[in-house]
Design a protein around this motif. Structure first.
Motif, short mmCIF file in Angstrom:
data_model
loop_
_atom_site.label_atom_id
_atom_site.label_comp_id
_atom_site.label_asym_id
_atom_site.label_seq_id
_atom_site.Cartn_x
_atom_site.Cartn_y
_atom_site.Cartn_z
N GLN A 52 -9.35 7.10 1.95
CA GLN A 52 -10.20 5.91 1.82
C GLN A 52 -9.52 4.83 0.98
N THR A 53 -8.83 5.23 -0.09
CA THR A 53 -8.12 4.26 -0.92
C THR A 53 -7.03 3.57 -0.12
N PHE A 54 -6.29 4.33 0.68
CA PHE A 54 -5.25 3.76 1.54
C PHE A 54 -5.87 2.83 2.58
N LYS A 55 -6.96 3.26 3.17
CA LYS A 55 -7.65 2.45 4.18
C LYS A 55 -8.12 1.13 3.57
N ASP A 56 -8.71 1.20 2.38
CA ASP A 56 -9.18 -0.02 1.71
C ASP A 56 -8.03 -0.97 1.42
N CYS A 57 -6.91 -0.42 0.97
CA CYS A 57 -5.73 -1.24 0.68
C CYS A 57 -5.24 -1.93 1.95
N MET A 58 -5.12 -1.18 3.02
CA MET A 58 -4.65 -1.75 4.29
C MET A 58 -5.63 -2.80 4.81
N SER A 59 -6.92 -2.57 4.66
CA SER A 59 -7.91 -3.55 5.11
C SER A 59 -7.78 -4.85 4.32
N PHE A 101 -5.04 -5.95 2.87
CA PHE A 101 -3.81 -6.59 3.32
C PHE A 101 -4.04 -7.30 4.66
N GLN A 102 -4.70 -6.63 5.59
CA GLN A 102 -4.92 -7.22 6.90
C GLN A 102 -5.80 -8.48 6.81
N GLN A 103 -6.81 -8.45 5.95
CA GLN A 103 -7.67 -9.61 5.79
C GLN A 103 -6.88 -10.77 5.19
N CYS A 154 0.81 -1.23 0.00
CA CYS A 154 0.00 0.00 0.00
C CYS A 154 0.84 1.27 0.00
N GLY A 155 2.11 1.16 -0.36
CA GLY A 155 3.00 2.31 -0.35
C GLY A 155 2.55 3.43 -1.26
N GLU A 156 2.11 3.08 -2.45
CA GLU A 156 1.68 4.10 -3.41
C GLU A 156 0.50 4.89 -2.85
#
Length: 80
Positions: free
Chosen positions: A53-60, A62-64, A28-30
């Motif tokens: 929101q885009t960063f949050k979605d990416c991190m979510s 990844f976490q899942q 999610c670096g980008e």
């Protein structure tokens, strides 16, 4: 009151920031850098909600995926 400086990515390559390394490992670096750039440009997080929101979605995501990976690993270990 002055706002804190935006993350400085101008350091030499061999001086890796641990936070950068952690975020880059998520894939999610980008998205993270897009949030930082938006904040630098606008100085108002409310104008950067699309990026946040885009960063949050990416991190979510990844976490899942990480959670599923760990559960599979645990399941394999308990069945052996």
């Amino acid at each position: 009151m002055a706002s804190p400086p935006v993350h400085d990515r101008s350091r030499p390559e061999d001086e890796d920031d641990p936070v950068d390394r952690m975020i880059l490992r998520t894939g999610c670096g980008e998205q993270h850098y897009a949030v930082q750039e938006c904040m630098s440009e606008h100085q108002d997080w409310r104008l950067c909600q699309k990026h946040v929101q885009t960063f949050k979605d990416c991190m979510s995501s990844f976490q899942q995926a990480r959670k599923e990976q760990l559960l599979k690993q645990l399941s394999k270990e308990t069945h052996n």
